[in-house]
Scaffold this active site. Structure first.
Site, PDB file in Angstrom:
ATOM      1  N   HIS A 138       0.806  -1.026   0.014  1.00 30.57           N
ATOM      2  CA  HIS A 138      -0.085  -0.040  -0.175  1.00 30.57           C
ATOM      3  C   HIS A 138       0.837   1.181  -0.027  1.00 30.57           C
ATOM      4  O   HIS A 138       2.078   1.292   0.515  1.00 30.57           O
ATOM      5  CB  HIS A 138      -1.013  -0.016   1.224  1.00 30.57           C
ATOM      6  CG  HIS A 138      -1.945   1.076   1.314  1.00 30.57           C
ATOM      7  ND1 HIS A 138      -1.621   2.235   1.694  1.00 30.57           N
ATOM      8  CD2 HIS A 138      -3.214   0.894   0.910  1.00 30.57           C
ATOM      9  CE1 HIS A 138      -2.799   3.108   1.721  1.00 30.57           C
ATOM     10  NE2 HIS A 138      -3.765   2.223   1.442  1.00 30.57           N
ATOM     11  N   ASP A 215       2.868  -4.178   7.782  1.00 30.27           N
ATOM     12  CA  ASP A 215       1.529  -3.470   7.718  1.00 30.27           C
ATOM     13  C   ASP A 215       0.562  -4.718   8.071  1.00 30.27           C
ATOM     14  O   ASP A 215       0.264  -5.404   7.193  1.00 30.27           O
ATOM     15  CB  ASP A 215       1.337  -2.852   6.592  1.00 30.27           C
ATOM     16  CG  ASP A 215       0.198  -2.488   6.134  1.00 30.27           C
ATOM     17  OD1 ASP A 215      -0.826  -2.310   6.923  1.00 30.27           O
ATOM     18  OD2 ASP A 215      -0.098  -1.735   4.956  1.00 30.27           O
ATOM     19  N   GLN A 218      -4.798  -5.261   7.019  1.00 36.52           N
ATOM     20  CA  GLN A 218      -5.718  -6.167   6.498  1.00 36.52           C
ATOM     21  C   GLN A 218      -5.632  -7.544   6.938  1.00 36.52           C
ATOM     22  O   GLN A 218      -6.537  -8.499   6.658  1.00 36.52           O
ATOM     23  CB  GLN A 218      -5.541  -6.265   4.736  1.00 36.52           C
ATOM     24  CG  GLN A 218      -5.618  -5.077   3.926  1.00 36.52           C
ATOM     25  CD  GLN A 218      -7.066  -4.282   4.057  1.00 36.52           C
ATOM     26  OE1 GLN A 218      -8.010  -5.075   4.361  1.00 36.52           O
ATOM     27  NE2 GLN A 218      -7.152  -3.089   3.750  1.00 36.52           N
ATOM     28  N   LYS A 241     -10.801  -0.551  10.311  1.00 35.24           N
ATOM     29  CA  LYS A 241     -10.910  -1.779   9.760  1.00 35.24           C
ATOM     30  C   LYS A 241     -11.256  -2.893  10.350  1.00 35.24           C
ATOM     31  O   LYS A 241     -11.553  -3.912   9.943  1.00 35.24           O
ATOM     32  CB  LYS A 241      -9.577  -1.960   8.647  1.00 35.24           C
ATOM     33  CG  LYS A 241      -9.566  -0.958   7.662  1.00 35.24           C
ATOM     34  CD  LYS A 241      -8.102  -1.278   6.863  1.00 35.24           C
ATOM     35  CE  LYS A 241      -7.548  -0.268   6.234  1.00 35.24           C
ATOM     36  NZ  LYS A 241      -8.521   0.434   5.067  1.00 35.24           N
ATOM     37  N   CYS A 379      -4.680   2.574  -3.543  1.00 37.68           N
ATOM     38  CA  CYS A 379      -3.597   3.334  -2.898  1.00 37.68           C
ATOM     39  C   CYS A 379      -2.495   1.989  -3.258  1.00 37.68           C
ATOM     40  O   CYS A 379      -1.820   1.861  -2.483  1.00 37.68           O
ATOM     41  CB  CYS A 379      -3.651   3.485  -1.548  1.00 37.68           C
ATOM     42  SG  CYS A 379      -4.990   4.782  -1.111  1.00 37.68           S
TER      43      CYS A 379
END
Length: 421
Positions: A138, A215, A218, A241, A379
């Protein structure tokens, strides 16, 4: 209101009984509304998740009954606000299986990664050093490193992918050459859905003396995540999220890193003593939490963790895997539809395109049928360039979706394709 009692170690545990998914869905007020006169089918949870009533009520209750600043007042409201805020930190730490004093609360993954970039990388990197990233990152895990590289003279290296969207691990490990100081890696791709073998990758990096930044935006909302078992140096995640409020999230970092890093922002709360000739900074994680935080949002995020823990992250992961399998099978029956990302280990994210149809047109017409999907570059410009497409549509599923909604989405898609033919 459906209630779910939290389990011990919510990030890694599962509730004893199989959840009643219809009752779970009823906990989300927004999912009951209509759009353009059609029942809403919300398939954009990778962008932001919907909020259960428990989270909405926790934020409302804070503002109605406890609103005050944290760590600055000895009055009753100040004590209540501080207890609620720090209690949410402890809940998040348990959810991720990390120490609470290693968890920096912030506005989300973008802030967290910038914190690492400016507080850890900028003082350490120099000309000749390299930052290794993957093709699937991302922008939040690309742009901060570019800015640091420009200021330090370091370079950016990119690890490429296989055709199915999985990481080329042999190439990744070969790229871990002596000049690489830092590896930035998505736990789960927001476009491809690929779940990366983070623990093994971090083990390989650690053996070569490479600092790892993961990261987890997700990953944390969709599967059990034991950060301590991953072996990374930094792990970032976003609260909105995770069924929590926007403007919330966190950065976990090894205590040694937090103690050695200078503050990213200066101001109130992050100090022990201030003089005009210098200041003494607070202990981590408070050293990195300058100013008044999003107190109500963090309290809401703590409520989201309670809610998800009560369902069980293993149950959530299994539910979403079943929905993904159903959607993938049905979409595969549509002529001219191409799915991007078919790695064997994949989260419930489906990026797709239809021959001759622009993704924005497709998403706009799906919206008129009540179906919310995202269209664009997500993104992830470098990844879309590698895929050879300008934009895609993305349907991202969550545990509160249903198999009937998958069928409604596919039916709407077929209708739209006929209209555009």
């Amino acid at each position: 209101m459906t209630t779910h009692g939290p389990t011990a170690g919510g990030g890694t545990g599962a509730a004893a009984a199989t959840p009643d998914w219809e009752r779970v869905r009823a906990d989300f007020p927004l999912l009951q509304r209509q759009v353009h006169g059609k029942p809403l089918v919300y398939l954009d949870s990778a962008n932001t998740a919907q909020k259960p009533r428990a989270v909405i009520e926790a934020v409302d209750d804070f503002y109605r009954r406890h609103n005050a600043n944290v760590s600055r007042a000895v009055h009753q409201l100040g004590s209540e606000a501080t207890d609620a805020y720090e209690g949410a930190r402890r809940k998040l730490a348990a959810f991720l299986n990390v120490r609470a004093d290693e968890l920096v609360l912030c506005s989300g993954t973008t802030f967290a990664l910038n914190l690492v970039a400016y507080s850890w990388a900028l003082p350490r990197l120099k000309a000749g050093d390299a930052i290794l990233l993957t093709r699937m990152e991302h922008h939040a895990n690309i742009v901060p490193w570019q800015l640091v590289a420009q200021r330090t003279g370091a370079s950016i290296k990119v690890a490429e992918l296989h055709a199915d969207g999985s990481l080329d691990l042999e190439a990744l490990y070969a790229a871990m050459t002596p000049e690489v100081r830092l590896l930035g890696l998505a736990h789960v791709s927001n476009v491809l859905g690929t779940v990366n073998p983070v623990a093994e990758i971090c083990r390989q990096a650690r053996a070569r003396g490479i600092t790892t930044v993961v990261d987890g935006s997700q990953a944390v909302p969709h599967m059990p995540v034991d950060v301590a078992a991953l072996g990374c140096d930094f792990y970032a995640f976003t609260g909105h999220k995770l069924c929590g409020p926007t403007g919330t999230g966190g950065l976990w970092a090894r205590r040694a890193h937090l103690e050695a890093m200078p503050p990213f922002l200066g101001g109130g709360e992050m100090i022990k003593e201030v003089r005009f000739d210098g200041s003494v900074f607070n202990d981590p994680p408070h050293k990195f939490e300058a100013g008044t935080p999003n107190i109500a949002g963090v309290v809401g995020l703590g409520a989201a963790v309670d809610y998800l823990s009560g369902i069980g992250m293993a149950a959530i992961h299994a539910r979403e895997a079943a929905l993904l399998a159903h959607a993938t099978e049905e979409l595969g029956k549509i002529d001219g539809l191409r799915i991007f990302g078919t790695a064997p280990d994949k989260a419930a994210v489906i990026s797709f395109a239809i021959d001759g149809v622009h993704s924005h047109d497709l998403a706009t017409l799906l919206d008129l049928e009540g179906v919310a999907v995202r269209s664009g570059q997500h993104c992830a410009h470098p990844l879309l360039q590698w895929l050879g497409v300008g934009t895609t549509c993305r349907a991202s599923l969550a545990f509160y979706n249903t198999h009937a909604e998958v069928d409604a989405f596919v039916a709407a898609l077929r209708k739209v394709v006929r209209l555009l033919a």
